[in-house]
Every structure is written in structure tokens, then in C-alpha cells.
Design a protein around this motif. Structure first.
Motif, PDB file in Angstrom:
ATOM      1  N   GLY A 202      -3.068  -7.049  -2.637  1.00  0.00           N
ATOM      2  CA  GLY A 202      -4.371  -7.500  -2.173  1.00  0.00           C
ATOM      3  C   GLY A 202      -4.417  -8.028  -0.753  1.00  0.00           C
ATOM      4  O   GLY A 202      -5.503  -8.217  -0.203  1.00  0.00           O
ATOM      5  N   ARG A 203      -3.294  -8.273  -0.117  1.00  0.00           N
ATOM      6  CA  ARG A 203      -3.347  -8.792   1.257  1.00  0.00           C
ATOM      7  C   ARG A 203      -3.529  -7.644   2.236  1.00  0.00           C
ATOM      8  O   ARG A 203      -3.337  -6.475   1.913  1.00  0.00           O
ATOM      9  CB  ARG A 203      -2.106  -9.606   1.585  1.00  0.00           C
ATOM     10  N   GLN A 204      -3.899  -8.011   3.447  1.00  0.00           N
ATOM     11  CA  GLN A 204      -4.097  -7.020   4.491  1.00  0.00           C
ATOM     12  C   GLN A 204      -2.751  -6.560   5.065  1.00  0.00           C
ATOM     13  O   GLN A 204      -1.778  -7.316   5.106  1.00  0.00           O
ATOM     14  CB  GLN A 204      -4.938  -7.627   5.628  1.00  0.00           C
ATOM     15  N   TRP A 205      -2.724  -5.314   5.487  1.00  0.00           N
ATOM     16  CA  TRP A 205      -1.569  -4.822   6.219  1.00  0.00           C
ATOM     17  C   TRP A 205      -1.512  -5.476   7.597  1.00  0.00           C
ATOM     18  O   TRP A 205      -2.543  -5.775   8.203  1.00  0.00           O
ATOM     19  CB  TRP A 205      -1.654  -3.301   6.422  1.00  0.00           C
ATOM     20  N   THR A 206      -0.319  -5.693   8.102  1.00  0.00           N
ATOM     21  CA  THR A 206      -0.133  -6.188   9.471  1.00  0.00           C
ATOM     22  C   THR A 206       0.901  -5.319  10.169  1.00  0.00           C
ATOM     23  O   THR A 206       1.611  -4.524   9.529  1.00  0.00           O
ATOM     24  CB  THR A 206       0.344  -7.652   9.491  1.00  0.00           C
ATOM     25  N   ALA A 207       1.007  -5.513  11.470  1.00  0.00           N
ATOM     26  CA  ALA A 207       1.991  -4.740  12.240  1.00  0.00           C
ATOM     27  C   ALA A 207       3.408  -4.997  11.748  1.00  0.00           C
ATOM     28  O   ALA A 207       4.275  -4.122  11.843  1.00  0.00           O
ATOM     29  CB  ALA A 207       1.874  -5.080  13.726  1.00  0.00           C
TER      30      ALA A 207
END
Length: 581
Positions: free
Chosen positions: A280-285
């Protein structure tokens, strides 16, 4: 004798020279201490030479106290010793090479390890001759591609280099510590802030290396420190390695369409729009694996492509990469390189097919075995999820190549690190036997057996120290020299036009000189009081005495340059008052 401004070879400038970048560069030029001759090449004028000589005097005193003996080598040296150690080639374009009329090769020495080694080899042959430590203060020459910041990075510069020679590693450790202690005394006496940081020995080689850095915003070196007392330059910083993750049970790698996503930012945006995470969390670099293709040019001229994998929220730190691959030259892969390697699809490179491309895979330590990544699928407009190290690709070598970020974990105490800028003012190495072996420096030990000598190397940037002191000791009006390096102890200014003022100032200057005090006497009749006061603040002598209107009351004005404090004192007490500052 006092130094009279009416005869001193000096012209001060009111405005900053256009080519000057940093404060020390601006002020040393404006105050007439140095003068530019060519990019990275400066002439030392009378006042500048005095400051430099005082820096050298302190260095000589502490070198003597540490047991070192002074010698002096020529700057012009033959190629052969550097050819034996490989550095004639390793230096590449970084040195000045020339030929004599007989077509023999010479160089302007960038450093002198080879000839110091050969000198000891020529004169010593027994362990009884050791230990010995020799040093010189000599100009060095390096063909800097981008000389900048005045004396801080030049093509000609003055350096103190010392070399210790011992029969044993224990002896080397003692010699190293003696020089380290001497450096601390030198920088303390010069009034310079400094930190000692762990450094990478790089091309110099050896088992231990430390840098002495002067923290300043204009420094071009970066170093890392933590609340726990850890310090290191960026080349020597080591990453805290994550734990290995079990591969079993991890989802299979999956290729997905990712049109128009050649950058990490565009990939992350696409992932969050079309590939939601199960947690459920956002993708990050930081979830992506960036693969940077670099070209190494080796000493024999061969060109090799390598790939460095690192988390997508970090860039490659070229300074760290250059240390890792020295003496090979490092640069980003060119369009021609990519054209010759069709399997490398720019913007969509992954490590999965590196072996097919003949590319050696290097990786940041954070790419630990079992870690899972989103990375390129080696096809245009395609990436892959769940790409696991040890299952879907193999790392040939781990390397410290990624940029360090504020807040990264300290490798010693795990607290967040701070990154600061600094000027390198000294560097010490335990060289070991690298140069002694190359040049066959041996002595007989107590058993009559031939043994290779072990060496240390210890450098201080003398001309750079002058700039560093100027960077630390100045204000908006000009330089503020510490007394130990100031070109004079007292600056006497005679103001107005009356002969009585100039006679009183003359007598005062003579009285100071008679007591061994170095005096800069502004005896110019044609200069206004304002010009004289501005020049005094620009030149930065610790104490100024103004002889002028107060003389009718039997007084002079005494000014302290560092604090701007001023007081009226009886002319009869002026010398004692100045000496007690």
C-alpha cells in the motif's frame, strides 16, 4: 629597519579582480600579496613572501622537533625513476613533461617519492643507519585541468614533503605518529581550525592514510563526521551493509511495459500510476536499481565498459569511483560506446543480461544479496519488478561508488552523519614497501640479511596554507593575519601634512624596530588618511598605530585589527601598549 610604504613594491586594489572566485583569492590579490601570471600560476610579492616564509618557519621548527632533516631536490627531474614505479604513465596528462636538446625526457616534479628513495639507497646500506626522516619545502607542478580559487588549486604550488625510512613496520608506526603529532602542532600554531579524517591511500598505496582538513564552505573536498567522533573523507567512507535477505519465497521477476520512462523520476511516477505495491505504500526512487555504465581507460590504452548498480535515489560519486579504479581513467560511457553495445539500451538497463554483454557488474553495498528491485529490462520501454540479487543477477564486485547523503548511518556508531566542505591542508601516508621494492631500496639487518625498507610520506600544502589562513581570518574590510604569520607586527600610519606628525611617526617606527618589532610604516605624503586607513584594514596587520591629530595632546590611536577595538594612548607608552596586545 621599518618597511616604508612609500618604497614598498605594493599596489592595493579597491575592487575585486574579475577572475577571483573565493575570499582568499580576492583579498590576497587586492592587498598585493600575490599576482596572477597564468591560470593556476602566481607570483609572490614582498608582503606575500613574508607570510609564506613565516608559515615555512613554523613548519621547519616542528619538523626539526620531530627529528626530520631538511634537504632540497630540483623540480626538474629525469623520467627514469618515475618510469620504474609506473607513475610516468599513471599520471597521464596530470604532469608537465618536457625534453632536453638531446631528446631525453624530463618532468616538473608533482611529488618526490622516487628521488627521496633513491637518495637513501645511494647513501645508506645498514639497519644502523635507520630510522631517518628527510623533508624539503619545494615547488611542485601538476597540470590541473581546472585550476581555481587562487592558491587553493594551482598548477605550481609550494609543498612540504617528508619521507621516513624504517627497517620495520613498528618503526614506521612510530615515524608516522611523530609526523602526525608535528602536524597538529603546526596547524595549532598557525591558528587554523582542522580535523583529521580517515583517507583512502589511492594511487600512493600503503596501509594507513589520514588527511588534515580545514573546514570551510569554499573547500572543494567533502568529508563526513558523526556525533560519535567518526571522520572520513568521502573516498574512505564505508557504507553500512544491509543484512542478506533469504531468496526463497520471494515473487518471481516480472517484466512490464513502461513507455517513456528513461529516468528514475519518470519510472517512479509510472510505477505509482500503474503498478501499485502490495503493502500500500508509494514507490520511491530508493526502490529502483539504477545501472550506470562507465568506461575505464587502462594504462595500456584499452577501454573497458562496466556497470555500477546503486539505489535509484543516489548518483555515482565520481571521486569515489576514481579512487576505486585508479590508475585507470574513468568517464561516462559515450554514445559511441552504446552504439557498439546494442544490448545496452539507454534508460532501460538492468543487470540481468550483463554476462551476455560482457559487462562486469559492480554494485553499491546496499544492493545486498536477496534484495529485490525494480530495474531496466534491457529493452526499450520495459522494466522489471522483483529482480532479486543472487537469483536474477549476480554482482561481480561490490564497490563504494554512491554519493553519501546527510543522515546516512555512521559505520562506527550508527548515528547519522554530517557532510561538510573543507580544504585539504595536509596528508600523511604509511607507504610501506611500495616504492622501496620498485626502486630496490634494501639494507642489511642485524643478521646480515638484505631487507626492504618501509616508508612513510607526509605532505603539507604550504602555499595553500596561506590561502586557508586568509579564508579563516578576514572580515568585510580585508585580511586579519594572526601575529605568527603577519608580514609585520605593527602598522604605523602618519596622517595629515604636518612635518611634526611624520617626525613623531618616524621616531616611533625606529623605537619599535630597535626592540625587534617588525614595522610597516605608512609614510606616504600624497595619500589621504582615508586611503591609508582602507589599506591598513585590507593588509591586515594585527596592530595599527595612527599618529595624527592626537599628537598635540601627546597621544596616538591604537587599533586592534581582529576586534576593531581602539584606544588613545600616550605616545611614550605606545610601544609597550602595542606589545601587550
Amino acid at each position: 629597519m621599518p618597511t616604508r610604504l612609500s618604497h614598498l613594491f605594493l599596489r592595493t586594489l579597491r575592487e575585486d579582480p574579475a577572475e577571483a572566485e573565493v575570499t582568499s583569492h580576492k583579498l590576497l590579490l587586492r592587498a598585493g600579496y600575490i599576482r596572477r601570471q597564468a591560470p593556476g600560476v602566481f607570483a609572490w610579492l614582498p608582503l606575500g613572501l613574508r607570510v609564506k616564509a613565516k608559515v615555512e618557519k613554523i613548519i621547519r621548527e616542528e619538523m626539526t622537533a620531530a627529528g626530520a632533516q631538511e634537504v632540497h631536490f630540483p623540480a626538474l627531474l629525469p623520467k627514469e625513476p618515475y618510469e620504474v614505479t609506473g607513475r610516468w604513465t599513471e599520471y597521464g596528462d596530470g604532469i608537465f613533461r618536457l625534453k632536453d636538446r638531446k631528446d631525453a625526457d624530463y618532468l616538473l616534479a608533482p611529488t618526490h617519492e622516487e628521488v627521496f628513495t633513491l637518495l637513501v639507497k645511494d647513501l645508506y646500506n645498514s639497519y644502523k643507519d635507520l630510522p631517518v626522516c628527510l623533508y624539503q619545502i619545494q615547488d611542485k607542478y601538476r597540470d590541473e585541468a581546472r585550476p581555481r580559487a587562487g592558491l587553493l588549486r594551482g598548477r605550481e604550488f609550494t609543498m612540504k614533503d617528508a619521507y621516513s625510512f624504517d627497517i620495520s613496520d613498528e618503526g614506521l608506526a612510530n615515524s608516522y605518529q611523530a609526523q602526525r603529532d608535528a602536524y597538529e602542532r603546526i596547524f595549532t600554531r598557525l591558528g587554523l581550525d582542522y580535523v583529521i579524517v580517515k583517507a583512502d591511500a589511492g594511487a600512493m598505496g600503503g596501509s594507513r592514510s589520514e588527511e588534515f582538513l580545514h573546514p570551510t564552505e569554499v573547500g572543494e573536498d567533502s568529508f563526513v563526521r558523526s556525533a560519535g567522533g567518526y571522520t572520513a573523507n568521502i573516498e574512505a567512507f564505508t557504507t553500512v551493509v544491509p543484512a542478506t535477505i533469504p531468496i526463497e519465497g520471494q515473487p518471481a521477476a516480472r517484466v512490464f511495459d513502461s513507455p517513456n520512462t528513461p529516468t528514475i523520476d519518470s519510472l517512479v511516477a509510472h510505477l505509482n500510476a500503474t503498478e501499485p505495491r502490495a503493502d500500500g505504500r508509494q514507490w520511491t526512487a530508493a526502490d529502483t536499481l539504477k545501472n550506470v555504465v562507465l568506461a575505464l581507460t587502462h594504462l595500456d590504452g584499452t577501454r573497458e565498459l562496466i556497470s555500477i548498480g546503486l539505489p535509484g535515489d543516489r548518483d555515482v560519486e565520481l571521486a569515489r569511483v576514481e579512487v576505486a579504479f585508479s590508475p585507470a581513467a574513468v568517464e561516462a560511457a559515450t554514445e559511441e560506446d552504446f552504439a557498439k553495445n546494442k544490448t545496452l539500451v539507454k534508460g532501460y538497463i538492468g543487470p540481468q543480461d550483463a554476462k551476455k554483454s560482457g559487462i562486469t557488474v559492480y554494485a553499491d553495498p546496499r544492493i545486498a544479496p536477496g534484495t529485490s528491485w525494480v530495474t531496466g529490462a534491457n529493452a526499450k520501454d520495459k522494466h522489471a519488478r522483483n529482480v532479486v540479487n543472487g537469483r536474477d543477477f549476480e554482482v561481480d564486485h561490490y564497490i563504494e561508488a554512491a554519493q553519501i547523503k546527510q543522515g546516512d548511518a555512521c559505520p562506527k556508531c550508527a548515528t547519522p552523519v554530517i557532510i561538510d566542505r573543507a580544504i585539504e591542508i595536509g596528508h600523511i601516508f604509511q607507504l610501506g614497501r611500495k616504492y622501496a621494492e620498485a626502486l630496490d631500496l634494501k639494507v642489511q639487518d642485524e643478521n646480515g640479511e638484505s631487507r626492504i625498507v618501509t616508508m612513510g610520506s607526509y605532505g603539507i600544502g604550504v602555499s595553500r596554507l596561506v590561502a586557508a589562513i586568509a579564508e579563516q581570518h578576514h572580515d568585510e574590510k580585508g585580511l586579519i593575519w594572526p601575529k605568527v604569520v603577519s608580514p609585520a607586527d605593527v602598522h604605523i600610519i602618519a596622517t595629515g601634512k604636518e612635518d611634526a606628525v611624520f617626525e613623531a611617526a618616524e621616531n616611533l617606527a625606529s623605537e619599535f624596530a630597535a626592540r625587534g618589532v617588525e614595522v610597516l610604516f605608512d609614510d606616504r605624503r600624497s595619500a589621504s588618511a582615508g586611503v591609508k586607513f582602507n589599506d591598513a584594514e585590507l593588509l591586515g596587520i594585527p596592530v595599527t598605530i595612527v599618529v595624527g591629530k592626537l599628537l598635540s595632546e601627546g597621544k596616538v590611536e591604537l587599533k586592534i585589527r581582529a576586534t576593531s577595538d581602539r584606544q588613545e594612548v600616550a605616545i611614550a607608552d605606545a610601544v609597550d601598549s602595542a606589545l601587550n596586545v
